[in-house]
Design a protein around this motif. Structure first.
Motif, PDB file in Angstrom:
ATOM      1  N   ASP A   1       0.808  -1.223   0.000  1.00 20.93           N
ATOM      2  CA  ASP A   1       0.000   0.000   0.000  1.00 20.93           C
ATOM      3  C   ASP A   1       0.841   1.274   0.000  1.00 20.93           C
ATOM      4  O   ASP A   1       0.373   2.321   0.431  1.00 20.93           O
ATOM      5  CB  ASP A   1      -0.985   0.003   1.168  1.00 20.93           C
ATOM      6  CG  ASP A   1      -0.339  -0.332   2.503  1.00 20.93           C
ATOM      7  OD1 ASP A   1       0.870  -0.565   2.517  1.00 20.93           O
ATOM      8  OD2 ASP A   1      -1.058  -0.367   3.510  1.00 20.93           O
ATOM      9  N   TYR A   2       2.068   1.199  -0.519  1.00 20.15           N
ATOM     10  CA  TYR A   2       2.918   2.389  -0.637  1.00 20.15           C
ATOM     11  C   TYR A   2       3.289   2.587  -2.101  1.00 20.15           C
ATOM     12  O   TYR A   2       4.127   1.876  -2.646  1.00 20.15           O
ATOM     13  CB  TYR A   2       4.173   2.260   0.228  1.00 20.15           C
ATOM     14  CG  TYR A   2       3.926   2.578   1.670  1.00 20.15           C
ATOM     15  CD1 TYR A   2       4.187   3.840   2.185  1.00 20.15           C
ATOM     16  CD2 TYR A   2       3.395   1.617   2.527  1.00 20.15           C
ATOM     17  CE1 TYR A   2       3.938   4.142   3.516  1.00 20.15           C
ATOM     18  CE2 TYR A   2       3.151   1.907   3.857  1.00 20.15           C
ATOM     19  CZ  TYR A   2       3.423   3.172   4.341  1.00 20.15           C
ATOM     20  OH  TYR A   2       3.173   3.460   5.657  1.00 20.15           O
ATOM     21  N   PHE A   3       2.675   3.573  -2.726  1.00 17.02           N
ATOM     22  CA  PHE A   3       2.850   3.818  -4.160  1.00 17.02           C
ATOM     23  C   PHE A   3       4.304   4.061  -4.531  1.00 17.02           C
ATOM     24  O   PHE A   3       4.798   3.561  -5.538  1.00 17.02           O
ATOM     25  CB  PHE A   3       2.003   5.025  -4.581  1.00 17.02           C
ATOM     26  CG  PHE A   3       2.240   5.477  -5.994  1.00 17.02           C
ATOM     27  CD1 PHE A   3       1.570   4.861  -7.040  1.00 17.02           C
ATOM     28  CD2 PHE A   3       3.126   6.507  -6.278  1.00 17.02           C
ATOM     29  CE1 PHE A   3       1.789   5.256  -8.349  1.00 17.02           C
ATOM     30  CE2 PHE A   3       3.354   6.916  -7.584  1.00 17.02           C
ATOM     31  CZ  PHE A   3       2.675   6.293  -8.631  1.00 17.02           C
ATOM     32  N   ALA A   4       5.033   4.850  -3.749  1.00 17.25           N
ATOM     33  CA  ALA A   4       6.379   5.291  -4.118  1.00 17.25           C
ATOM     34  C   ALA A   4       7.447   4.232  -3.870  1.00 17.25           C
ATOM     35  O   ALA A   4       8.569   4.375  -4.350  1.00 17.25           O
ATOM     36  CB  ALA A   4       6.736   6.575  -3.366  1.00 17.25           C
ATOM     37  N   PHE A   5       7.130   3.183  -3.136  1.00 16.45           N
ATOM     38  CA  PHE A   5       8.119   2.159  -2.824  1.00 16.45           C
ATOM     39  C   PHE A   5       7.981   1.025  -3.834  1.00 16.45           C
ATOM     40  O   PHE A   5       6.989   0.302  -3.842  1.00 16.45           O
ATOM     41  CB  PHE A   5       7.921   1.646  -1.397  1.00 16.45           C
ATOM     42  CG  PHE A   5       8.315   2.644  -0.347  1.00 16.45           C
ATOM     43  CD1 PHE A   5       9.541   2.555   0.282  1.00 16.45           C
ATOM     44  CD2 PHE A   5       7.468   3.689  -0.004  1.00 16.45           C
ATOM     45  CE1 PHE A   5       9.914   3.476   1.250  1.00 16.45           C
ATOM     46  CE2 PHE A   5       7.832   4.616   0.957  1.00 16.45           C
ATOM     47  CZ  PHE A   5       9.060   4.516   1.586  1.00 16.45           C
ATOM     48  N   ARG A   6       8.993   0.868  -4.667  1.00 24.08           N
ATOM     49  CA  ARG A   6       8.970  -0.130  -5.731  1.00 24.08           C
ATOM     50  C   ARG A   6      10.233  -0.970  -5.712  1.00 24.08           C
ATOM     51  O   ARG A   6      11.221  -0.655  -5.058  1.00 24.08           O
ATOM     52  CB  ARG A   6       8.845   0.564  -7.096  1.00 24.08           C
ATOM     53  CG  ARG A   6       7.645   1.483  -7.268  1.00 24.08           C
ATOM     54  CD  ARG A   6       6.332   0.738  -7.285  1.00 24.08           C
ATOM     55  NE  ARG A   6       5.195   1.626  -7.436  1.00 24.08           N
ATOM     56  CZ  ARG A   6       4.561   1.863  -8.599  1.00 24.08           C
ATOM     57  NH1 ARG A   6       4.981   1.282  -9.713  1.00 24.08           N
ATOM     58  NH2 ARG A   6       3.514   2.671  -8.644  1.00 24.08           N
ATOM     59  N   ASN A   7      10.165  -2.067  -6.499  1.00 23.66           N
ATOM     60  CA  ASN A   7      11.334  -2.932  -6.702  1.00 23.66           C
ATOM     61  C   ASN A   7      11.942  -3.385  -5.374  1.00 23.66           C
ATOM     62  O   ASN A   7      13.153  -3.345  -5.172  1.00 23.66           O
ATOM     63  CB  ASN A   7      12.378  -2.205  -7.559  1.00 23.66           C
ATOM     64  CG  ASN A   7      11.823  -1.797  -8.910  1.00 23.66           C
ATOM     65  OD1 ASN A   7      11.281  -2.614  -9.642  1.00 23.66           O
ATOM     66  ND2 ASN A   7      11.926  -0.518  -9.233  1.00 23.66           N
ATOM     67  N   PHE A   8      11.036  -3.820  -4.478  1.00 27.45           N
ATOM     68  CA  PHE A   8      11.398  -4.458  -3.211  1.00 27.45           C
ATOM     69  C   PHE A   8      11.908  -3.483  -2.147  1.00 27.45           C
ATOM     70  O   PHE A   8      12.424  -3.927  -1.122  1.00 27.45           O
ATOM     71  CB  PHE A   8      12.417  -5.582  -3.428  1.00 27.45           C
ATOM     72  CG  PHE A   8      12.016  -6.556  -4.490  1.00 27.45           C
ATOM     73  CD1 PHE A   8      10.989  -7.455  -4.273  1.00 27.45           C
ATOM     74  CD2 PHE A   8      12.647  -6.556  -5.725  1.00 27.45           C
ATOM     75  CE1 PHE A   8      10.594  -8.356  -5.253  1.00 27.45           C
ATOM     76  CE2 PHE A   8      12.269  -7.444  -6.716  1.00 27.45           C
ATOM     77  CZ  PHE A   8      11.239  -8.335  -6.489  1.00 27.45           C
ATOM     78  N   LEU A   9      11.755  -2.195  -2.359  1.00 27.38           N
ATOM     79  CA  LEU A   9      12.067  -1.225  -1.302  1.00 27.38           C
ATOM     80  C   LEU A   9      10.827  -1.045  -0.434  1.00 27.38           C
ATOM     81  O   LEU A   9       9.726  -0.847  -0.957  1.00 27.38           O
ATOM     82  CB  LEU A   9      12.476   0.112  -1.910  1.00 27.38           C
ATOM     83  CG  LEU A   9      13.043   1.152  -0.937  1.00 27.38           C
ATOM     84  CD1 LEU A   9      14.410   0.706  -0.420  1.00 27.38           C
ATOM     85  CD2 LEU A   9      13.158   2.525  -1.600  1.00 27.38           C
TER      86      LEU A   9
END
Length: 643
Positions: A377-385
């Protein structure tokens, strides 16, 4: 719910005894030392009372304070009391009084209690405590009625010293609770209540120091507090138990059970989507697809809407809907995973040995084969961050257990490690050409931000206009050279898909006279200013809290300076700075700057890293020296002389 209506009819009822204070009392007698304090909490009380009656199960909460106020700041902090009404049924009682410095006693006018209800503030009740002056003592308590909550926590320590802090929990004898104090050796007493049907748990702490707020710390983790949890009812021992095992079964069912309508909606949503590549590539593509197409909205979470057909039709979800969608999609593509429920360590400390559902606040997805996580549920956190507050803590992992007869979740606690310092780097490469007359410096700068260091702009950079991007580049450049005249510039790897994949890259060419200053026949070149202002830690009093970093991080700076042929540098040795701190046989903090000078070209290399999250207050000085080494380099000024 713990009891059904039928169950309630067959158990003994208890009653709530209204809380009161000492009607006639004098001001608290203080020592001379205590009277000199700007603020002193004389008494803090939090009293929980669980009541089972013919109208159902309820909870009464009384909050009681006595505070000595001896500064304007303390008065401003305590002259208004706001009671949030969210999740409350009613306010049962409010009492307040002021013992003024000249001996008067002023009681609260109940007519002055007013409601606040607008879009910017939660629905609440507000009342002002009148007549406070320097040297006053105030006392107030309020009792609220709410629905049953079976686990929680209460802080016993405050930003001011406290003489006595008390917590009590009263409940029918057949309700068994566990209480656990943290950060102090405190005893929990079990007492009999006057009604003979209830028992009371009580914890008292005395002479508590103020909770200090110090840089690079997590005060909440060090707060003297008590946590409580409902264990079971001894009248119905086979009923639902709030432990880790039950949580595994409960949340597994919550996340994975789907209706036929939900399954059909999911198949339609994924019909044209086919992630390919390695397992890591597939999971990243799934994360991008879901987060790009479904918007997270806290209001949906508040409404309790988690059905996938609704989520996919409306293209919006709360945290419950997002975790269900991620789990269902990973299942659809046959990707093994586990759900994880944890807490942000800056808001709540997850204790794996105290099985309270109060710790189960935030969802993650764990990929065992990759040993990586996703924050659904965190849009800005991608690619396993994932958010750094969800790392360096424990979580409840729920693994699928399947037999021909049943399918359920098996819960176990495990550590969620922080990302290594190389994940979040700030890399700065600068080439400087000093003009022959030393009137200005021509600078070519390349700077990259990765991991957590990129989140300030990278996820949204592709949504900004050229003029908005230029403002950011200009602000960043002028933070080191206030008079910078910017020439060519570019921003690369813009957008959320690059987060934790490729670093945000900002390249800029500029000229500045601010790095150079004439000093008689010589010149001063402010080399340290090229890396920008650095944090400096001062020691004003003995360190109290452990050091706790948000995340592990590293810095790399390469500086090349072309010096006019007719100049020499008098104090090259000022560039070389080395500070480090070893912990448990490992170098965990380090700053080292070195240089070479040949053919009028100065090459400077700086490496700095912070490779452990937490150390004790006794090691603060080692940490401070490394932090301040960067600030020391920022002050390095080279003396340029004519040959």
């Amino acid at each position: 719910m713990v009891f059904s209506n039928g169950g309630l009819a067959s158990i003994p009822f208890n009653e709530f005894e209204p809380y009161t204070w000492e009607e006639e009392r004098e001001r608290t007698t203080l020592t001379e030392e205590q009277r000199a304090l700007p603020e002193l909490i004389l008494y803090s009380g939090q009293h929980l009372h669980y009541v089972m009656g013919d109208q159902g199960a309820f909870q009464y909460i009384t909050t009681h304070y006595k505070i000595y106020l001896n500064s304007e700041e303390a008065i401003q902090r305590n002259n208004r009391i706001e009671i949030g009404m969210e999740n409350l049924i009613d306010i049962v009682d409010i009492r307040a009084r002021t013992f003024t410095s000249d001996g008067r006693i002023l009681e609260l006018d109940q007519e002055s209690v007013r409601e606040i209800n607008d879009e910017d503030v939660h629905f609440s009740r507000l009342f002002a405590i009148e007549g406070i002056d320097i040297g006053s003592e105030i006392e107030f308590f309020f009792t609220v009625k709410s629905a049953l909550t079976l686990f929680g926590s209460h802080g016993l320590q405050f930003l001011a010293p406290c003489l006595k802090s008390e917590f009590t929990l009263t409940a029918p004898f057949y309700m068994r609770f566990d209480l656990k104090p943290y950060n102090a050796d405190l005893k929990v007493d079990t007492l009999s209540a006057p009604d003979s049907i209830s028992h009371k748990f009580r914890l008292i702490a005395t002479d508590l120091p103020e909770l200090r707020i110090e840089p690079f710390s997590n005060p909440l983790a060090q707060l003297i507090s008590v946590h409580y949890r409902f264990v079971e009812t001894i009248l119905f021992p086979d009923l639902f138990k709030f432990n880790w095992d039950e949580a595994g079964r409960h949340f597994y069912k919550l996340v994975y059970e789907k209706s036929g309508r939900e399954r059909r909606a999911l198949r339609r949503f994924l019909r044209s989507f086919n992630p390919e590549g390695s397992l890591e590539d597939k999971v990243s593509k799934i994360e991008h697809y879901l987060k790009d197409n479904i918007t997270f909205d806290m209001r949906v979470q508040a409404m309790g809407i988690n059905e996938l057909d609704w989520v996919l039709e409306n293209k919006t979800a709360g945290s419950g809907g997002m975790i269900r969608l991620f789990a269902a999609t990973l299942d659809h593509f046959g990707i093994r995973h586990e759900i994880v429920i944890s807490s942000d360590r800056f808001e709540h400390q997850f204790d794996p040995y105290f099985e309270t559902w109060h710790s189960l606040r935030e969802y993650l997805i764990y990929l065992p084969e990759l040993e990586k996580f996703i924050a659904p549920d965190y849009f800005a956190f991608r690619n396993f961050l994932i958010p750094y507050g969800y790392t360096h803590t424990y979580g409840l992992f729920i693994r699928r257990f399947k037999t021909p007869a049943k399918e359920t979740g098996i819960a176990y606690t495990n550590w969620i490690p922080p990302f290594e310092y190389r994940t979040s780097k700030d890399i700065l490469h600068i080439e400087v050409q000093l003009e022959e007359n030393l009137s200005k410096a021509i600078v070519k700068e390349k700077r990259s931000f990765s991991g957590y260091n990129s989140l300030w702009i990278q996820p949204f950079a592709d949504l900004l206009s050229e003029s908005e991007l230029f403002e950011i580049v200009e602000e960043l450049t002028q933070s080191t050279a206030v008079d910078a005249e910017i020439g060519e510039w570019e921003v690369l790897n813009k957008g959320v898909k690059w987060v934790n994949w490729e670093p945000l890259q900002i390249n800029v060419n500029y000229s500045s006279a601010s790095y150079i200053q004439r000093a008689g026949n010589n010149y001063l070149f402010k080399l340290g200013n090229l890396i920008g202002q650095q944090l400096e830690l001062y020691v004003e009093r003995e360190r109290h809290l452990p050091v706790e970093n948000d995340f592990l991080r590293g810095y790399e700076r390469k500086i090349t300076v072309h010096i006019p042929e007719n100049m020499q540098i008098a104090n090259l040795e000022d560039i070389a700075i080395k500070e480090y701190f070893d912990y448990l046989g490992e170098r965990v903090f380090s700053f080292e700057s070195s240089y070479s000078f040949q053919d009028n070209v100065l090459e400077v290399s700086i490496y700095e890293y912070y490779n452990t999250i937490e150390i004790g207050p006794e090691d603060f000085e080692g940490f401070r020296k490394v932090i301040n080494a960067a600030a020391d380099f920022n002050k390095v000024t080279l003396l340029l002389r004519n040959n």
